[in-house]
Enzyme design. Structure first.
Site, short mmCIF file in Angstrom:
data_model
loop_
_atom_site.label_atom_id
_atom_site.label_comp_id
_atom_site.label_asym_id
_atom_site.label_seq_id
_atom_site.Cartn_x
_atom_site.Cartn_y
_atom_site.Cartn_z
N SER A 50 0.83 -1.20 0.00
CA SER A 50 0.00 0.00 0.00
C SER A 50 0.87 1.26 0.00
O SER A 50 1.66 1.46 -0.91
CB SER A 50 -0.96 -0.04 1.19
OG SER A 50 -1.90 1.02 1.12
N ASP A 76 -1.83 6.57 -3.92
CA ASP A 76 -0.76 5.76 -3.33
C ASP A 76 -0.40 4.62 -4.30
O ASP A 76 -1.08 4.44 -5.32
CB ASP A 76 -1.14 5.27 -1.94
CG ASP A 76 -2.21 4.20 -1.94
OD1 ASP A 76 -2.93 4.08 -2.95
OD2 ASP A 76 -2.36 3.49 -0.93
#
Length: 564
Positions: A143, A296
């Site tokens: 992530s 992200d």
């Protein structure tokens, strides 16, 4: 014990050769940190530092996880094995290798897999699970974590991350694997046929669904310019493709569009941190852009910057969530498209402002623990009962889901909807910051913030547990000069209010403490499930933005003093 396990790894004949030299050169401290425990599943699966060791992400710990997951799949019968598993991965070091090794390991158990041909966003992996009617999914990603990390997330047949009662069944099988080094991912030629490579077909189906969320597709777009960056990650192609097809004017931060595992052209790939916006801000000033959108690496989170009175203001996840809620719900109401019994989901550490906006439009709000899997679980529940209709879900950590054809946070959806909102409000002479300030004036002034205490290694983990244990035993009467009117402990499932204690229901046990204060503010504390951090969440209510800010600083100091 640490040295014994270390020596076993160092001299094991099946150790991947790439790890031999790293192990041989470890200091005592590095050895201890790599071997003192076994890496565990947290709120977002298994995530940790790359490298050899039982407490690291590497081919052997990934194989151990896959062996346990494979046994879980096999326990559900031949149909589950045939339906198979969709596998996605991001731009990080070893992501491709871990994904392919996962497919090969599953194949040795006779399990079908669908592996993306190249990196793809987490939400598209969730979509692929549903598209192929798979039994589950695997996403290899860390992530928004730094470049030294990678991770592994598991999904159910709905495309939702495994909730605790399912994850526990996998973990039980993973823990039963005694020797991860003995595992091999060497399928036979026949078993190799179970591995299918996927790509454009799924992309096109996903893009079509994302474009379908538009509320005003014909809105005038010529007057709004967007700066977009994928931060070297998986949002690059999907967001560009969706914007191009929808007709938006955007400029990509080209230096951050290469799928670079070292994130060379950004101080951080995390939209929660100001460093993620540095180069995008340079572009925005040069292009006189209206908004900045930062995703992200695995494209489940979206950060936002807005040009307001000549300056760029970065919005928090709570603030961008509030703007999205206001835009979506106002449009649904204006078009008479609000479904019956509408419901919105957020978490116990998400600002109260979103709930107030939802209430204004007659939308119920239900809270879950941190982790979008809990929101996905709620979506599935109401999909089955039809008791309530989903209209939005979001977390304070920059993630939201507009429409639930995906069951995880979806940044491409959020990017498209926020661009539409910017066009809509600019036509009224407003920026997205104006919209936010109007909401404050109407519903109350809030400042939300998060601070983290990072304590690495075994000692750090112990210290974090000591802090939580001490707070749990200490019944605080006030914080920063304001009385504590309610205390919630999600691990011990108890509430203390007005001197009375009663049971906290409706949540899986979780290590979270929450303090409600007399002035309408609250503070929550929880250790991260994936990083060596203890997180402190502040939702502070004031009589003005300035007052809320001053109170926030005061409360943060009170907490700092408390945990010293």
């Amino acid at each position: 014990m640490v040295n014994e396990v270390y020596e076993k790894w160092l001299h094991h004949p099946n150790l991947d050769p790439s790890y031999k030299e790293v192990l041989a050169n470890m200091s005592e401290k590095e050895k201890n940190d790599a071997f003192y425990t076994t890496i565990e599943f947290g709120t977002a699966g298994m995530r940790g530092l790359l490298g050899p060791g039982t407490n690291r992400i590497n081919l052997h710990t990934i194989r151990k996880a896959n062996a346990g997951f494979a046994q879980y799949i096999c326990a559900h019968g031949e149909e589950a094995k045939k339906r198979g598993i969709a596998i996605g991965y991001d731009n990080r070091h070893m992501s491709y290798e871990f994904a392919m090794d996962s497919a090969k390991m599953l194949a040795t158990f006779g399990i079908t897999s669908y592996v993306f041909e190249s990196l793809r966003p987490t939400p598209e992996l969730s979509f692929a699970v549903r598209y192929f009617h798979c039994f589950g999914g695997i996403m290899v990603t860390a992530s928004h974590n730094p470049k030294e990390y990678n991770g592994y997330k598991l999904y159910d047949e709905k495309g939702c991350q495994l909730v605790p009662h399912l994850a526990e069944q996998v973990i039980e099988r993973v823990n039963a694997v005694e020797d991860e080094l003995a595992l091999c991912a060497n399928p036979t030629a026949e078993q190799e046929q179970l591995i299918h490579v996927i790509g454009k077909e799924v992309d096109e189906a996903y893009y079509e669904k994302v474009l379908g969320i538009q509320l005003n597709p014909q809105i005038a777009k010529d007057d709004v310019k967007i700066i977009f960056t994928p931060e070297h990650g998986t949002a690059n192609i999907p967001v560009k493709e969706v914007y191009t097809r929808a007709g938006y004017h955007f400029v990509a931060v080209e230096e951050q569009c290469t799928p670079d595992p070292d994130f060379s052209n950004t101080p951080t790939p995390n939209p929660e941190e100001a460093g993620a916006y540095e180069l995008a801000l340079e572009y925005a000033k040069r292009e006189a852009a209206d908004i900045i959108l930062v995703c992200d690496p695995d494209a489940d989170r979206m950060g936002v910057g807005v040009k307001h009175h000549g300056e760029y203001k970065l919005l928090t996840g709570n603030q961008s969530g509030a703007v999205l809620i206001e835009y979506i719900f106002s449009q649904l109401k204006a078009k008479n498209q609000m479904p019956p019994n509408p419901v919105m989901f957020n978490t116990v550490v998400t600002s109260d402002l979103g709930e107030k906006i939802a209430d204004k439009y007659g939308v119920a709000t239900e809270k879950t623990l941190t982790g979008f899997k809990f929101i996905g679980e709620k979506v599935a529940k109401y999909e089955a009962t039809n008791e309530k209709q989903y209209v939005f879900g979001y977390e304070e950590s920059y993630g939201s889901l507009i429409q639930p054809f995906v069951r995880d946070k979806d940044a491409p959806q959020a990017c498209l909807m926020l661009a539409e909102a910017a066009c809509y409000y600019k036509a009224q002479g407003k920026t997205l910051v104006d919209v936010l300030y109007d909401l404050y004036a109407e519903l109350g002034y809030y400042e939300e913030s998060q601070k983290s205490l990072t304590l690495a290694g075994q000692e750090g983990a112990q210290r974090i547990q000591e802090i939580l244990a001490t707070l749990r035993k200490t019944q605080l009467q006030d914080l920063g000069g304001s009385a504590v009117v309610r205390f919630e402990d999600y691990k011990e499932c108890r509430v203390v209010e007005n001197g009375k204690e009663f049971e906290l229901t409706g949540f899986t046990k979780s290590d979270v403490l929450k303090y409600y204060l007399a002035d309408g503010s609250w503070i929550a504390i929880r250790p991260s499930g994936t990083e060596p951090k203890c997180k402190f969440y502040y939702c502070i209510k004031g009589s003005s933005l300035e007052d809320a800010h001053e109170k926030t600083l005061s409360y943060q100091q009170a907490i700092d003093d408390l945990i010293k």
